[in-house]
Design an enzyme around this catalytic site. Sequence first.
Site, short mmCIF file in Angstrom:
data_model
loop_
_atom_site.label_atom_id
_atom_site.label_comp_id
_atom_site.label_asym_id
_atom_site.label_seq_id
_atom_site.Cartn_x
_atom_site.Cartn_y
_atom_site.Cartn_z
N ASP A 1 52.10 118.57 1.23
CA ASP A 1 51.74 117.37 1.99
C ASP A 1 51.68 117.72 3.49
O ASP A 1 52.58 118.41 4.00
CB ASP A 1 52.85 116.33 1.72
CG ASP A 1 52.55 114.95 2.23
OD1 ASP A 1 51.37 114.59 2.31
OD2 ASP A 1 53.52 114.22 2.53
N ASP B 1 45.92 118.99 7.01
CA ASP B 1 45.91 117.80 7.86
C ASP B 1 45.33 118.15 9.23
O ASP B 1 46.03 118.65 10.11
CB ASP B 1 47.34 117.26 7.99
CG ASP B 1 47.42 116.06 8.93
OD1 ASP B 1 46.39 115.69 9.52
OD2 ASP B 1 48.52 115.49 9.06
N GLU C 1 42.15 115.07 5.69
CA GLU C 1 42.28 113.73 6.29
C GLU C 1 41.18 113.53 7.31
O GLU C 1 40.92 114.40 8.14
CB GLU C 1 43.66 113.61 6.94
CG GLU C 1 43.92 112.24 7.58
CD GLU C 1 45.41 112.02 7.89
OE1 GLU C 1 46.27 112.47 7.10
OE2 GLU C 1 45.70 111.39 8.92
N GLY D 1 52.52 104.69 1.77
CA GLY D 1 52.70 103.66 0.73
C GLY D 1 53.87 102.72 0.99
O GLY D 1 53.85 101.56 0.55
N THR D 2 54.89 103.20 1.70
CA THR D 2 56.07 102.37 1.99
C THR D 2 55.67 101.09 2.73
O THR D 2 55.00 101.16 3.76
CB THR D 2 57.06 103.16 2.88
OG1 THR D 2 57.53 104.27 2.13
CG2 THR D 2 58.24 102.30 3.32
N PHE E 1 57.04 107.99 0.41
CA PHE E 1 58.14 108.83 0.83
C PHE E 1 59.33 107.98 1.29
O PHE E 1 60.35 107.84 0.58
CB PHE E 1 57.68 109.78 1.95
CG PHE E 1 58.68 110.84 2.36
CD1 PHE E 1 59.91 110.98 1.71
CD2 PHE E 1 58.41 111.70 3.40
CE1 PHE E 1 60.82 111.96 2.09
CE2 PHE E 1 59.32 112.69 3.80
CZ PHE E 1 60.53 112.81 3.13
P1 13P Z 1 55.65 106.62 3.61
O1 13P Z 1 56.82 107.38 4.13
O2 13P Z 1 55.23 105.53 4.54
O3 13P Z 1 55.87 106.13 2.22
O4 13P Z 1 54.40 107.62 3.58
C1 13P Z 1 54.45 108.75 2.77
C2 13P Z 1 53.29 109.63 3.01
O5 13P Z 1 52.20 109.20 3.29
C3 13P Z 1 53.50 111.08 2.87
O6 13P Z 1 52.38 111.81 3.20
#
Ligand code: 13P
Length: 281
Positions: A84, A106, A136, A211-212, A233
């Site tokens: 990631d 990235d 990205e 996503g958080t 995450f």
């Molecule tokens: P969050 O920490 O907002 O869930 O994002 C995770 C993410 O996009 C990792 O690349």
Amino acid sequence: MNLVSMKALLCKAEEKGTGIAAINVSNIETINAVMEAAERVNYPVILQVAPIQLNIQKISYSEITEIVKILGNKYNIEVALHLDHAETINECIEAIDAGFTSVMYDGSNVSLEENIENSKKVVDYAKDKGVTVEAELGRVAGAESGADDSIKGLMTIPKLASFFVKSTGVHCLAVSIGNAHGHYKYEPKLDFERLEEIRTQAKIPLVLHGGTGIPDTDIQRAIELGIRKINFFTEIDNEFVNGFINSYEKNKNIYMMAAQEAGRQRMLTKAIEKIKLCMKY
Ligand code: 13P
């Protein structure tokens, strides 16, 4: 566990119009939590780790690959191992050589030209090894800059998406449509119209970072519009930390293994919730 290419998982998701959760892991407990979650709901998952996580914990790319393979032996699931947010080509190469099945270059902090050039170099290197490449376009901000105005200038420009995909050959594309990493300071407002346009232009699986804190209904709508990989995450990681702290607060004599297990259980429950959310459509 079957360690598979991320492209294969995304293709299946594409056929069925569903999404796949990509969850950041840091150690044995978190890897076990996410793999057990995937097995319990009988659905594939993407395990991901960023260079910064590995560096902080002094874990090498090959060590994390081996740990995932060894722990994976006891689960009957399909997993992709993804790097990631690698900001250099070398990090991508190291991960590919260590056995990751996919990497994200990235280039959101460099010029469009450099982003294209570097993404293509990673694609060329990954090709022979069957490794999937995510890039990205635009920039997903940190949640601290979550006000609408500051995020807008960083959003993915739909008109560039087709050009970017054709010029680089990337397999999936992370988009900036009002999403941000970490806990949102402001209510996130995803720009679905922009997402639809990007999808029409890019014609490849799209990735939603941050996503958080995005409401479940918005994640599901994003999946309907072509998002296939959803990154989680902070929210899931926080479950582990809070589970650990709470068990220690209740019993100051607790052994670490019991506190870790309390954290793992909390993370497991949240991971199940997120994997299920992505498989709804
Ligand atoms: P969050 O920490 O907002 O869930 O994002 C995770 C993410 O996009 C990792 O690349």
